[in-house]
Write a protein that holds these residues in place. Structure first.
Motif, PDB file in Angstrom:
ATOM      1  N   ASP A 233       0.838  -1.243  -0.023  1.00  0.00           N
ATOM      2  CA  ASP A 233      -0.223  -0.049  -0.151  1.00  0.00           C
ATOM      3  C   ASP A 233       1.025   1.366   0.153  1.00  0.00           C
ATOM      4  OD1 ASP A 233      -2.078   1.826  -0.080  1.00  0.00           O
ATOM      5  OD2 ASP A 233      -2.727   1.253   2.088  1.00  0.00           O
TER       6      ASP A 233
ATOM      7  N   ARG B 127      -0.300   4.842   1.055  1.00  0.00           N
ATOM      8  CA  ARG B 127      -0.682   5.723   2.508  1.00  0.00           C
ATOM      9  C   ARG B 127      -0.680   4.743   3.712  1.00  0.00           C
ATOM     10  NH1 ARG B 127      -4.012  10.894   1.103  1.00  0.00           N
ATOM     11  NH2 ARG B 127      -2.787  11.835  -0.803  1.00  0.00           N
TER      12      ARG B 127
ATOM     13  N   LEU C 234       3.931   7.810   3.957  1.00  0.00           N
ATOM     14  CA  LEU C 234       4.046   6.941   2.823  1.00  0.00           C
ATOM     15  C   LEU C 234       5.147   5.929   2.816  1.00  0.00           C
ATOM     16  CD1 LEU C 234       3.807  10.231   0.433  1.00  0.00           C
ATOM     17  CD2 LEU C 234       2.112   8.926   1.355  1.00  0.00           C
TER      18      LEU C 234
ATOM     19  N   THR D 197      -3.282   0.312  -4.191  1.00  0.00           N
ATOM     20  CA  THR D 197      -3.723   1.627  -3.182  1.00  0.00           C
ATOM     21  C   THR D 197      -4.833   2.260  -3.806  1.00  0.00           C
ATOM     22  OG1 THR D 197      -2.832   4.094  -2.701  1.00  0.00           O
ATOM     23  CG2 THR D 197      -2.304   2.910  -4.946  1.00  0.00           C
TER      24      THR D 197
ATOM     25  N   TYR E 259      -5.194   5.483  -4.236  1.00  0.00           N
ATOM     26  CA  TYR E 259      -4.905   6.647  -4.456  1.00  0.00           C
ATOM     27  C   TYR E 259      -4.291   6.597  -5.808  1.00  0.00           C
ATOM     28  CZ  TYR E 259      -5.775   7.515   0.296  1.00  0.00           C
ATOM     29  OH  TYR E 259      -6.281   7.728   1.586  1.00  0.00           O
TER      30      TYR E 259
ATOM     31  N   TYR F 211       0.188   8.777  -7.477  1.00  0.00           N
ATOM     32  CA  TYR F 211       1.553   8.254  -7.060  1.00  0.00           C
ATOM     33  C   TYR F 211       2.313   7.369  -7.862  1.00  0.00           C
ATOM     34  CZ  TYR F 211       0.348  10.073  -2.255  1.00  0.00           C
ATOM     35  OH  TYR F 211      -0.026  10.808  -1.445  1.00  0.00           O
TER      36      TYR F 211
ATOM     37  N   ARG G  96      -0.768  10.636  12.220  1.00  0.00           N
ATOM     38  CA  ARG G  96      -1.661  10.978  11.067  1.00  0.00           C
ATOM     39  C   ARG G  96      -1.377  12.604  10.908  1.00  0.00           C
ATOM     40  NH1 ARG G  96      -3.480   8.018   7.172  1.00  0.00           N
ATOM     41  NH2 ARG G  96      -5.776   8.900   7.273  1.00  0.00           N
TER      42      ARG G  96
ATOM     43  N   VAL H  96       0.717  13.390   7.643  1.00  0.00           N
ATOM     44  CA  VAL H  96      -0.074  12.965   6.442  1.00  0.00           C
ATOM     45  C   VAL H  96      -1.362  13.835   6.208  1.00  0.00           C
ATOM     46  CG1 VAL H  96      -1.558  11.190   5.279  1.00  0.00           C
ATOM     47  CG2 VAL H  96       0.244  10.425   6.939  1.00  0.00           C
TER      48      VAL H  96
ATOM     49  N   ASN I 145      -0.185  17.082   4.725  1.00  0.00           N
ATOM     50  CA  ASN I 145       0.334  17.056   3.597  1.00  0.00           C
ATOM     51  C   ASN I 145      -0.906  17.022   2.788  1.00  0.00           C
ATOM     52  OD1 ASN I 145       3.275  16.826   3.948  1.00  0.00           O
ATOM     53  ND2 ASN I 145       3.212  14.763   4.092  1.00  0.00           N
ATOM     54  N   TRP I 146      -1.884  16.390   2.991  1.00  0.00           N
ATOM     55  CA  TRP I 146      -3.063  16.337   2.403  1.00  0.00           C
ATOM     56  C   TRP I 146      -3.902  17.762   2.304  1.00  0.00           C
ATOM     57  CZ3 TRP I 146      -8.285  17.015   4.196  1.00  0.00           C
ATOM     58  CH2 TRP I 146      -9.416  16.793   3.326  1.00  0.00           C
TER      59      TRP I 146
END
Length: 259
Positions: free
Chosen positions: A59, A61, A66, A84, A86, A89, A249, A252, A255-256
């Motif tokens: 995976d 995330r 990462l 994943t 997402y 990437y 978290r 993460v 960054n999001w």
């Protein structure tokens, strides 16, 4: 198929079990050496493991960052198949031993094709992925990028109503029931689990804050510092419970929000 020794890097227990089931159903000679649930756990395993392995399913995330961070700390010298939710990437994945890029929710045929690709790439000898194969794989990924749900059918009294995904402020689960709360302060019961929803909605728009909440970027008003390195997310409409981001978290989530 030949005997294969695999390592799974996946923080969702249900997804890991499902992947393990699919793999063993496709090839009874497959053995799972380890299921690693975080970046730190994976670094420790690859750093200290003495058992030879053939292939890694990974995976991207994870709970503490990462999976690409793993490659910065340890040498993974075997091919990797990324699985994943997402789709942004792909290029980075192929720069980190990637030979395939599968989007969740995956099916058995996709896993079977990925294993076949691995076998083709390692016959007749263990060989590096050349530029031509890489370009072909990238073309395949771009052709199969996942589209996310734009609406859900929800029950309302004696009717079924289309509910636009973009108008959902947050998803919330309580007592094994999942609710969608809209930006205009209406609430509906969903027929999906939080894990299923997470795989169907756009990760650029929604973030899994914790086990109870998935929040829409548009609903976030502000973020406050909370106890023990956590963050408290203020949204509108306001839920009855705090939406907290755990310490592991936080990076993460930041960054999001910055994307």
């Amino acid at each position: 198929m030949k005997e294969l020794r695999l390592v799974l890097v996946e923080d969702e227990v249900v997804t890991a079990r499902n992947l393990e089931y699919v793999l063993k159903n496709l090839n009874e000679k497959i053995s799972i050496l380890a299921i690693l649930q975080s970046v730190s756990e994976a670094i420790n395993w690859f750093e200290n493991n003495q058992s030879p392995y053939d292939l890694v399913f990974m995976d991207i995330r994870l709970a503490d960052g990462l999976s690409f961070d793993i490659f910065k700390k340890v040498n993974i010298n075997r091919p990797v198949i990324f699985v994943t939710a997402y789709n942004d990437y792909a290029i980075q994945a192929f720069k980190n031993n990637g030979i395939d890029y599968i989007l969740k929710p995956f099916d058995e045929q996709e896993i079977e094709q990925a294993l076949a690709k691995f076998e083709n790439l390692t016959k007749p000898s263990e060989q590096e992925l050349d530029g031509k194969k890489l370009a072909q794989l990238l073309d395949n990924v771009n052709a199969g990028l996942k589209s996310y749900k734009k609406s859900f059918l929800v029950h309302h009294r004696d009717k079924l109503l289309p509910l636009e995904t973009a108008k959902i402020a947050w998803f919330y689960t309580s007592n094994e029931i999942v609710y969608a709360h809209t930006l205009d302060d209406k609430q509906y019961i969903m027929e999906f689990s939080m894990e299923q929803l997470e795989q169907q909605i756009d990760p650029a728009l929604f973030f899994r804050a914790n086990r109870q909440f998935i929040v829409n970027r548009k609903a976030i008003l502000e973020i406050e510092f909370y106890f023990n390195g956590r963050l408290s997310v203020k949204v509108k409409p306001e839920p009855t419970e705090h939406i907290l981001i755990s310490k592991v978290r936080v990076s993460v989530f930041k960054n999001w929000m910055n994307n």
